[in-house]
Design a protein around this motif. Structure first.
Motif, PDB file in Angstrom:
ATOM      1  N   HIS A  29       0.811  -1.213   0.000  1.00 35.12           N
ATOM      2  CA  HIS A  29       0.000   0.000   0.000  1.00 35.12           C
ATOM      3  C   HIS A  29       0.849   1.270   0.000  1.00 35.12           C
ATOM      4  CE1 HIS A  29      -3.238  -2.769   0.916  1.00 35.12           C
ATOM      5  NE2 HIS A  29      -4.094  -1.794   0.691  1.00 35.12           N
ATOM      6  N   LEU A  30       2.137   1.134   0.252  1.00 33.23           N
ATOM      7  CA  LEU A  30       3.015   2.301   0.267  1.00 33.23           C
ATOM      8  C   LEU A  30       3.780   2.457  -1.031  1.00 33.23           C
ATOM      9  CD1 LEU A  30       4.498   2.149   3.884  1.00 33.23           C
ATOM     10  CD2 LEU A  30       2.643   3.582   3.032  1.00 33.23           C
ATOM     11  N   ASN A  48      -0.135  12.433   4.050  1.00 26.56           N
ATOM     12  CA  ASN A  48      -0.333  11.633   2.837  1.00 26.56           C
ATOM     13  C   ASN A  48      -1.093  10.342   3.124  1.00 26.56           C
ATOM     14  OD1 ASN A  48       1.060  13.453   1.203  1.00 26.56           O
ATOM     15  ND2 ASN A  48       3.040  12.546   1.708  1.00 26.56           N
ATOM     16  N   ARG A  49      -1.059   9.879   4.373  1.00 25.09           N
ATOM     17  CA  ARG A  49      -1.799   8.692   4.813  1.00 25.09           C
ATOM     18  C   ARG A  49      -2.526   9.035   6.102  1.00 25.09           C
ATOM     19  NH1 ARG A  49      -2.402   4.314   1.316  1.00 25.09           N
ATOM     20  NH2 ARG A  49      -0.645   4.357  -0.136  1.00 25.09           N
ATOM     21  N   SER A 100      -2.022   6.472   9.948  1.00 23.39           N
ATOM     22  CA  SER A 100      -0.625   6.611  10.361  1.00 23.39           C
ATOM     23  C   SER A 100      -0.472   7.342  11.692  1.00 23.39           C
ATOM     24  CB  SER A 100       0.175   7.337   9.273  1.00 23.39           C
ATOM     25  OG  SER A 100      -0.383   8.603   8.996  1.00 23.39           O
ATOM     26  N   LEU A 140      -0.613   0.486   8.773  1.00 19.88           N
ATOM     27  CA  LEU A 140      -1.102  -0.519   7.827  1.00 19.88           C
ATOM     28  C   LEU A 140      -0.729  -1.925   8.271  1.00 19.88           C
ATOM     29  CD1 LEU A 140      -0.219   1.428   4.567  1.00 19.88           C
ATOM     30  CD2 LEU A 140      -2.521   0.690   5.232  1.00 19.88           C
ATOM     31  N   ALA A 164       2.970   5.380   8.430  1.00 24.77           N
ATOM     32  CA  ALA A 164       1.940   4.720   7.625  1.00 24.77           C
ATOM     33  C   ALA A 164       2.159   3.211   7.595  1.00 24.77           C
ATOM     34  CB  ALA A 164       1.941   5.289   6.208  1.00 24.77           C
TER      35      ALA A 164
END
Length: 297
Positions: free
Chosen positions: A164-165, A258-259, A263, A206, A202
């Motif tokens: 996902h990153l 960004n997340r 996060s 996740l 993040a």
């Protein structure tokens, strides 16, 4: 050949195919007058190529048996989905309350919600079904036959978080045929893992979410609860973004912008609480004998 190695080779082959074919697909789209960001072209081709590789290797990987085990599930399948969604909504409601108490609220355009809701639901259902089938039924279900339940849960969660990153930093378009664009896009995507400040918070969030979803799959021995949980979190994140101003929130709630949310330290704590609560909420602890049978060679 071991399941994990077979699956890894299939995914590597799919990525290599996307590297070669994505520039050609982007050139064809541009020639047809279609504006479509190249990173999205690349991502879509990776998905299509991965599906093709899995279909080709389905007998060797035992995909039919792994998916059948995932969808066997409890008699009351819808009830299991709704229980998972309810747990997700409770977690997201708590995160929203913390954001509002921290002063990050904003006026909500309620008139736009009915128009947005079908799109949010479709996104949540599509992602939940697709990712739970792959990451839980296939990846976790297959790996735990070789690595054991705990090790497979950790490794599959690491892969879930990392995948996902791996996203390119910029949205850009190709207007001509550039054979090296696919490789450049892949390198730019992988480079996102190198930034500590952006990647690590993040990744942790996740990874913890992957543990929660994977443990739910192991305890229920089906995909239904984890699909409801996953879809509920995605839907909750859409509502969360509608209610809060990210830039007004402290890091421990919003995390990396960004997340956002996933996060933040608050999301980590909630995920850990969910992980601890799952065995009691689901009423049983499953054993290794409940895992799917090993695929035939």
């Amino acid at each position: 050949m071991p399941f994990t190695l077979r699956l890894a080779l299939a995914i590597v082959a799919a990525i290599a195919a996307a590297v070669v074919l994505a520039p050609l697909a982007a050139w064809v789209l541009a020639a047809a007058g279609v504006r479509f960001p190249f990173p999205r072209v690349f991502d879509r081709l990776v998905v299509v190529a991965t599906l093709a590789a899995l279909v080709v290797s389905k007998r060797q990987l035992g995909l039919a048996e792994l998916l059948r085990s995932g969808f066997d599930g409890p008699p009351r399948k819808l009830a299991s989905v709704l229980r998972g969604a309810a747990m997700a909504f409770a977690a997201m409601a708590l995160l929203l309350i913390l954001a509002l108490l921290a002063g990050g609220g904003r006026p909500v355009d309620w008139a736009s919600v009915p128009a947005d809701l079908p799109k949010w639901l479709l996104t949540a259902v599509t992602i939940a079904v697709a990712e739970e089938c792959f990451f839980r039924a296939i990846l976790l279900g297959g790996m735990q036959l070789e690595l054991g339940r705990t090790c497979a849960l950790v490794v599959s969660s690491i892969i879930y978080a990392g995948s996902h990153l791996v996203r390119p930093p910029d949205k850009y378009y190709l207007t001509s045929f550039e054979p090296g664009a696919g490789l450049r896009n892949l390198i730019a995507s992988a480079s996102q893992l190198a930034g500590f400040e952006a990647a690590v918070p993040a990744f942790v969030g996740l990874f913890l979410l992957g543990l929660v979803l994977g443990r739910a799959y192991q305890l229920t021995r089906s995909l239904y609860f984890s699909m409801g949980l996953h879809g509920g979190i995605i839907l909750g994140l859409h509502f969360w973004s509608k209610f809060v101003r990210r830039h007004k929130l402290p890091f421990w709630i919003v995390g990396n912008l960004n997340r956002p949310a996933i996060s933040g330290l608050a999301a980590w704590a909630i995920a850990l609480a969910m992980l601890a609560a799952l065995p009691y909420l689901l009423g049983a602890r499953s054993s290794d004998r409940d895992a799917p049978r090993a695929p035939s060679a």
